[in-house]
Design a protein around this motif. Structure first.
Motif, PDB file in Angstrom:
ATOM      1  N   THR A 191       0.745  -1.217  -0.104  1.00  0.00           N
ATOM      2  CA  THR A 191      -0.054  -0.005  -0.049  1.00  0.00           C
ATOM      3  C   THR A 191       0.838   1.198   0.078  1.00  0.00           C
ATOM      4  O   THR A 191       1.623   1.265   0.870  1.00  0.00           O
ATOM      5  CB  THR A 191      -0.937   0.041   1.079  1.00  0.00           C
ATOM      6  OG1 THR A 191      -1.824  -1.170   1.159  1.00  0.00           O
ATOM      7  CG2 THR A 191      -1.749   1.316   1.236  1.00  0.00           C
ATOM      8  N   VAL A 192       0.517   2.081  -1.009  1.00  0.00           N
ATOM      9  CA  VAL A 192       1.384   3.312  -1.082  1.00  0.00           C
ATOM     10  C   VAL A 192       0.517   4.569  -0.456  1.00  0.00           C
ATOM     11  O   VAL A 192      -0.619   4.699  -0.901  1.00  0.00           O
ATOM     12  CB  VAL A 192       1.922   3.665  -2.529  1.00  0.00           C
ATOM     13  CG1 VAL A 192       2.715   5.165  -2.491  1.00  0.00           C
ATOM     14  CG2 VAL A 192       2.598   2.680  -2.939  1.00  0.00           C
ATOM     15  N   ARG A 193       0.854   5.224   0.608  1.00  0.00           N
ATOM     16  CA  ARG A 193       0.186   6.125   1.198  1.00  0.00           C
ATOM     17  C   ARG A 193       0.723   7.353   1.131  1.00  0.00           C
ATOM     18  O   ARG A 193       1.689   7.858   1.473  1.00  0.00           O
ATOM     19  CB  ARG A 193      -0.242   5.773   2.844  1.00  0.00           C
ATOM     20  CG  ARG A 193      -0.930   7.106   3.589  1.00  0.00           C
ATOM     21  CD  ARG A 193      -1.204   6.797   4.761  1.00  0.00           C
ATOM     22  NE  ARG A 193      -2.009   5.492   5.058  1.00  0.00           N
ATOM     23  CZ  ARG A 193      -1.937   4.918   6.108  1.00  0.00           C
ATOM     24  NH1 ARG A 193      -1.317   5.473   7.255  1.00  0.00           N
ATOM     25  NH2 ARG A 193      -2.723   3.894   6.183  1.00  0.00           N
ATOM     26  N   ASP A 194       0.015   8.590   0.475  1.00  0.00           N
ATOM     27  CA  ASP A 194       0.563   9.969   0.207  1.00  0.00           C
ATOM     28  C   ASP A 194       0.021  10.452   1.465  1.00  0.00           C
ATOM     29  O   ASP A 194      -1.049  10.665   1.987  1.00  0.00           O
ATOM     30  CB  ASP A 194      -0.416  10.563  -0.856  1.00  0.00           C
ATOM     31  CG  ASP A 194       0.175  11.941  -1.131  1.00  0.00           C
ATOM     32  OD1 ASP A 194       0.421  12.511  -0.108  1.00  0.00           O
ATOM     33  OD2 ASP A 194      -0.028  12.432  -2.449  1.00  0.00           O
ATOM     34  N   MET A 195       0.992  10.908   2.337  1.00  0.00           N
ATOM     35  CA  MET A 195       1.149  11.344   3.716  1.00  0.00           C
ATOM     36  C   MET A 195       0.310  12.983   3.668  1.00  0.00           C
ATOM     37  O   MET A 195      -0.254  13.161   4.621  1.00  0.00           O
ATOM     38  CB  MET A 195       2.309  11.490   4.579  1.00  0.00           C
ATOM     39  CG  MET A 195       2.762  10.064   4.782  1.00  0.00           C
ATOM     40  SD  MET A 195       1.681   8.989   5.542  1.00  0.00           S
ATOM     41  CE  MET A 195       1.802   9.758   7.110  1.00  0.00           C
ATOM     42  N   ALA A 196       0.503  13.804   2.668  1.00  0.00           N
ATOM     43  CA  ALA A 196      -0.137  15.018   2.375  1.00  0.00           C
ATOM     44  C   ALA A 196      -1.660  14.959   2.434  1.00  0.00           C
ATOM     45  O   ALA A 196      -2.222  15.782   2.814  1.00  0.00           O
ATOM     46  CB  ALA A 196       0.579  15.704   1.226  1.00  0.00           C
ATOM     47  N   THR A 197      -2.244  13.996   1.669  1.00  0.00           N
ATOM     48  CA  THR A 197      -3.545  13.725   1.281  1.00  0.00           C
ATOM     49  C   THR A 197      -4.154  12.661   2.125  1.00  0.00           C
ATOM     50  O   THR A 197      -5.410  12.625   2.185  1.00  0.00           O
ATOM     51  CB  THR A 197      -3.769  13.613  -0.255  1.00  0.00           C
ATOM     52  OG1 THR A 197      -3.183  12.121  -0.475  1.00  0.00           O
ATOM     53  CG2 THR A 197      -3.137  14.743  -0.998  1.00  0.00           C
ATOM     54  N   GLY A 198      -3.552  11.546   2.689  1.00  0.00           N
ATOM     55  CA  GLY A 198      -4.114  10.361   3.087  1.00  0.00           C
ATOM     56  C   GLY A 198      -4.358   9.605   2.075  1.00  0.00           C
ATOM     57  O   GLY A 198      -5.057   8.345   2.453  1.00  0.00           O
ATOM     58  N   GLU A 199      -4.494   9.853   0.909  1.00  0.00           N
ATOM     59  CA  GLU A 199      -4.823   8.969  -0.227  1.00  0.00           C
ATOM     60  C   GLU A 199      -3.933   7.773  -0.108  1.00  0.00           C
ATOM     61  O   GLU A 199      -2.910   7.672  -0.081  1.00  0.00           O
ATOM     62  CB  GLU A 199      -4.722   9.654  -1.446  1.00  0.00           C
ATOM     63  CG  GLU A 199      -5.312   8.901  -2.673  1.00  0.00           C
ATOM     64  CD  GLU A 199      -5.444   9.718  -3.835  1.00  0.00           C
ATOM     65  OE1 GLU A 199      -5.230   8.945  -5.105  1.00  0.00           O
ATOM     66  OE2 GLU A 199      -5.303  11.050  -3.735  1.00  0.00           O
ATOM     67  N   GLN A 200      -4.642   6.348  -0.554  1.00  0.00           N
ATOM     68  CA  GLN A 200      -3.765   5.223  -0.482  1.00  0.00           C
ATOM     69  C   GLN A 200      -4.224   4.474  -1.817  1.00  0.00           C
ATOM     70  O   GLN A 200      -5.395   4.450  -2.022  1.00  0.00           O
ATOM     71  CB  GLN A 200      -4.351   4.340   0.678  1.00  0.00           C
ATOM     72  CG  GLN A 200      -4.032   5.066   2.031  1.00  0.00           C
ATOM     73  CD  GLN A 200      -4.059   3.884   3.188  1.00  0.00           C
ATOM     74  OE1 GLN A 200      -3.630   3.984   4.066  1.00  0.00           O
ATOM     75  NE2 GLN A 200      -5.042   2.869   3.105  1.00  0.00           N
ATOM     76  N   HIS A 201      -3.031   3.591  -2.343  1.00  0.00           N
ATOM     77  CA  HIS A 201      -3.312   2.748  -3.280  1.00  0.00           C
ATOM     78  C   HIS A 201      -2.625   1.263  -3.011  1.00  0.00           C
ATOM     79  O   HIS A 201      -1.568   1.611  -2.718  1.00  0.00           O
ATOM     80  CB  HIS A 201      -2.596   3.436  -4.538  1.00  0.00           C
ATOM     81  CG  HIS A 201      -3.271   4.724  -4.902  1.00  0.00           C
ATOM     82  ND1 HIS A 201      -4.386   5.013  -5.413  1.00  0.00           N
ATOM     83  CD2 HIS A 201      -2.868   6.024  -4.437  1.00  0.00           C
ATOM     84  CE1 HIS A 201      -4.689   6.208  -5.839  1.00  0.00           C
ATOM     85  NE2 HIS A 201      -3.874   7.019  -5.023  1.00  0.00           N
ATOM     86  N   ARG A 202      -3.247   0.351  -3.164  1.00  0.00           N
ATOM     87  CA  ARG A 202      -2.526  -0.761  -3.181  1.00  0.00           C
ATOM     88  C   ARG A 202      -2.144  -1.266  -4.673  1.00  0.00           C
ATOM     89  O   ARG A 202      -2.963  -1.071  -5.496  1.00  0.00           O
ATOM     90  CB  ARG A 202      -3.599  -2.128  -2.812  1.00  0.00           C
ATOM     91  CG  ARG A 202      -3.687  -2.139  -1.302  1.00  0.00           C
ATOM     92  CD  ARG A 202      -4.297  -3.094  -0.722  1.00  0.00           C
ATOM     93  NE  ARG A 202      -3.844  -4.439  -0.854  1.00  0.00           N
ATOM     94  CZ  ARG A 202      -4.165  -5.537   0.020  1.00  0.00           C
ATOM     95  NH1 ARG A 202      -5.139  -5.293   0.909  1.00  0.00           N
ATOM     96  NH2 ARG A 202      -3.659  -6.771  -0.089  1.00  0.00           N
ATOM     97  N   VAL A 203      -0.651  -1.629  -4.794  1.00  0.00           N
ATOM     98  CA  VAL A 203      -0.268  -1.713  -5.993  1.00  0.00           C
ATOM     99  C   VAL A 203       0.649  -3.185  -5.855  1.00  0.00           C
ATOM    100  O   VAL A 203       1.045  -3.537  -4.739  1.00  0.00           O
ATOM    101  CB  VAL A 203       0.711  -0.775  -6.399  1.00  0.00           C
ATOM    102  CG1 VAL A 203      -0.266   0.451  -6.759  1.00  0.00           C
ATOM    103  CG2 VAL A 203       1.700  -0.210  -5.643  1.00  0.00           C
ATOM    104  N   PRO A 204       0.812  -3.629  -7.165  1.00  0.00           N
ATOM    105  CA  PRO A 204       1.717  -4.811  -6.985  1.00  0.00           C
ATOM    106  C   PRO A 204       3.185  -4.411  -6.409  1.00  0.00           C
ATOM    107  O   PRO A 204       3.484  -3.299  -6.459  1.00  0.00           O
ATOM    108  CB  PRO A 204       1.717  -5.286  -8.297  1.00  0.00           C
ATOM    109  CG  PRO A 204       0.566  -4.921  -8.894  1.00  0.00           C
ATOM    110  CD  PRO A 204       0.304  -3.416  -8.359  1.00  0.00           C
ATOM    111  N   ASP A 205       3.735  -5.439  -5.716  1.00  0.00           N
ATOM    112  CA  ASP A 205       4.994  -5.127  -5.050  1.00  0.00           C
ATOM    113  C   ASP A 205       6.021  -4.121  -6.063  1.00  0.00           C
ATOM    114  O   ASP A 205       6.541  -3.328  -5.742  1.00  0.00           O
ATOM    115  CB  ASP A 205       5.991  -6.351  -4.791  1.00  0.00           C
ATOM    116  CG  ASP A 205       5.469  -7.013  -3.347  1.00  0.00           C
ATOM    117  OD1 ASP A 205       4.934  -6.354  -2.715  1.00  0.00           O
ATOM    118  OD2 ASP A 205       5.562  -8.189  -3.277  1.00  0.00           O
ATOM    119  N   GLY A 206       6.294  -4.735  -7.057  1.00  0.00           N
ATOM    120  CA  GLY A 206       7.219  -4.046  -8.321  1.00  0.00           C
ATOM    121  C   GLY A 206       6.726  -2.608  -8.543  1.00  0.00           C
ATOM    122  O   GLY A 206       7.578  -1.838  -9.293  1.00  0.00           O
TER     123      GLY A 206
END
Length: 75
Positions: A48-63
């Motif tokens: 999960t990649v979380r943008d700390m400025a917006t709180g937005e999160q995205h689950r993406v493949p490892d690579g």
């Protein structure tokens, strides 16, 4: 975490840092993005990649974490 090392992803310094509860919720730290790999993500081969400025999160493949951060930086 196996295989993790201090490095950069999309030009952003990163390390296997365990974020404090304040960093996870407030967005006030100097950490622009978190890459989270919990048990659910590991089982799915994702992070999960979380943008700390917006709180937005995205689950993406490892690579794909670096590419996701690059997309977020372009916005």
């Amino acid at each position: 975490m196996r295989g993790w090392r201090e490095d950069t992803i999309a030009g952003v310094p990163c390390s296997p840092h365990a974020a404090s509860s304040t960093e996870r919720t407030s967005g006030t730290s100097e950490i622009p993005f978190l890459i989270i790999r919990g048990a659910d993500e590991e089982a799915a081969g994702e992070v999960t990649v979380r943008d700390m400025a917006t709180g937005e999160q995205h689950r993406v493949p490892d690579g794909d974490a670096g590419a996701q951060i690059e997309r977020l930086l372009d916005h």
